[in-house]
Scaffold this motif. Structure first.
Motif, PDB file in Angstrom:
ATOM      1  N   HIS A   1      -2.175  -9.607  -2.269  1.00 10.39           N
ATOM      2  CA  HIS A   1      -2.639  -9.375  -1.828  1.00 10.39           C
ATOM      3  C   HIS A   1      -4.395  -8.809  -1.888  1.00 10.39           C
ATOM      4  O   HIS A   1      -5.542  -8.283  -1.281  1.00 10.39           O
ATOM      5  CB  HIS A   1      -2.466  -8.104  -0.688  1.00 10.39           C
ATOM      6  N   VAL A   2      -4.811  -8.203  -3.213  1.00 14.04           N
ATOM      7  CA  VAL A   2      -5.929  -7.935  -3.752  1.00 14.04           C
ATOM      8  C   VAL A   2      -6.966  -9.070  -3.822  1.00 14.04           C
ATOM      9  O   VAL A   2      -7.944  -8.500  -3.225  1.00 14.04           O
ATOM     10  CB  VAL A   2      -5.887  -6.582  -5.670  1.00 14.04           C
TER      11      VAL A   2
ATOM     12  N   GLU B   1      -0.924  -6.286   5.473  1.00 14.89           N
ATOM     13  CA  GLU B   1      -2.023  -6.269   4.466  1.00 14.89           C
ATOM     14  C   GLU B   1      -3.310  -6.336   4.198  1.00 14.89           C
ATOM     15  O   GLU B   1      -3.325  -5.114   3.031  1.00 14.89           O
ATOM     16  CB  GLU B   1      -0.479  -6.514   3.337  1.00 14.89           C
TER      17      GLU B   1
ATOM     18  N   LYS C   1     -12.876  -1.332   2.571  1.00 13.83           N
ATOM     19  CA  LYS C   1     -13.975  -1.312   2.010  1.00 13.83           C
ATOM     20  C   LYS C   1     -14.974  -1.693   2.950  1.00 13.83           C
ATOM     21  O   LYS C   1     -16.193  -1.610   2.555  1.00 13.83           O
ATOM     22  CB  LYS C   1     -13.870  -3.422   1.694  1.00 13.83           C
TER      23      LYS C   1
ATOM     24  N   SER D   1      -7.487 -10.158  -0.104  1.00 10.07           N
ATOM     25  CA  SER D   1      -8.615  -8.983   0.550  1.00 10.07           C
ATOM     26  C   SER D   1      -9.960  -8.942   0.063  1.00 10.07           C
ATOM     27  O   SER D   1     -10.841  -8.885   0.536  1.00 10.07           O
ATOM     28  CB  SER D   1      -7.945  -7.560   0.511  1.00 10.07           C
TER      29      SER D   1
ATOM     30  N   LEU E   1       0.907  -1.168  -0.049  1.00  8.67           N
ATOM     31  CA  LEU E   1      -0.098  -0.048  -0.169  1.00  8.67           C
ATOM     32  C   LEU E   1       0.910   1.288  -0.146  1.00  8.67           C
ATOM     33  O   LEU E   1       0.275   2.632  -0.742  1.00  8.67           O
ATOM     34  CB  LEU E   1      -0.741   0.175   1.348  1.00  8.67           C
TER      35      LEU E   1
ATOM     36  N   ARG F   1      -6.518  -3.533   3.866  1.00 13.66           N
ATOM     37  CA  ARG F   1      -6.876  -3.932   2.361  1.00 13.66           C
ATOM     38  C   ARG F   1      -8.180  -4.207   2.222  1.00 13.66           C
ATOM     39  O   ARG F   1      -9.213  -3.192   2.130  1.00 13.66           O
ATOM     40  CB  ARG F   1      -5.831  -4.796   1.030  1.00 13.66           C
TER      41      ARG F   1
END
Length: 230
Positions: free
Chosen positions: A16-17, A86, A94, A20, A7, A90
């Protein structure tokens, strides 16, 4: 110097994308299938009614289910600079929350300054006083320093889950499972002034966290909270 997280580097980490988003989806499913019981004090309800700010405090191993109940609220949470952190950093946006990266062992001073600035903007800091590495159920000075510098009260919150499993981490982290119930019990507000005895305040916060966690455990699982182990 701590290694920057993805980040902070503004680069894309697909691990991580994708991870998450998976955590986000599972957390929504948990929220839809879990019955939530709230036990808020009159003192807290008055603070809320008056639009006052405050700092949430909860033991480290109780934090995983909090995203859904507090969704959409102005929460900022201190998240460690670890690889695991991490993922959570993320996920928080949201749910309409902010993540501040750092801990008592890495980037702590800078993180506390960021928390103070975000608190001034009306966000409620949420900290785990025994994190990120313990000892379990022992209050570290970071949350007390933040309360002292901001003048904000600390609101202890104790939770319990009926459906969960524990992992083998230092805090015996509780991982929530669906189709259960949970309780969130609020304790009395704790203030830290310039003249406060920090050891005494730490003991007071620990006692109140243990008390409200015991209330939640008694309500959900019909057994007392054991604060000697995870």
């Amino acid at each position: 110097m701590p290694k920057p997280t993805s980040l902070e580097k503004k680069t894309v980490s697909w691990k991580h994308v994708l991870g998450s988003w998976a955590i986000y989806a599972y957390t929504l499913f948990l929220g839809w299938t879990t019955r939530i019981y709230w036990f808020k004090t009159d003192e807290f309800l008055q603070l809320e009614k008056e639009g006052k700010n405050y700092i949430y405090s909860i033991w480290h191993n109780q934090q995983l289910f909090l995203l859904y109940p507090y969704r959409g609220q102005k929460i900022c949470s201190l998240i460690s600079l670890s690889d695991d952190g991490e993922f959570i950093a993320r996920v928080l946006p949201k749910f309409g929350m902010k993540a501040v990266r750092g801990s008592t062992t890495r980037g702590g001073a800078r993180a506390l300054i960021k928390l103070m600035n975000i608190a001034e903007a009306g966000y409620h800091p949420m900290l785990t006083p025994d994190g990120p590495r313990g000892p379990i159920y022992q209050v570290q000075p970071g949350i007390l320093f933040l309360a002292k510098k901001t003048g904000l009260p600390i609101i202890p919150v104790g939770t319990a889950l009926s459906h969960k499993f524990k992992v083998g981490s230092w805090d015996k982290m509780r991982v929530p499972l669906p189709f259960g119930s949970t309780a969130l019990t609020y304790g009395k507000a704790i203030y830290v002034s310039d003249n406060s005895d920090m050891q005494a305040v730490a003991a007071e916060l620990k006692a109140e966290l243990d008390r409200v966690t015991d209330h939640s455990e008694q309500f959900i699982n019909k057994k007392p909270f054991d604060n000697t182990q995870g």
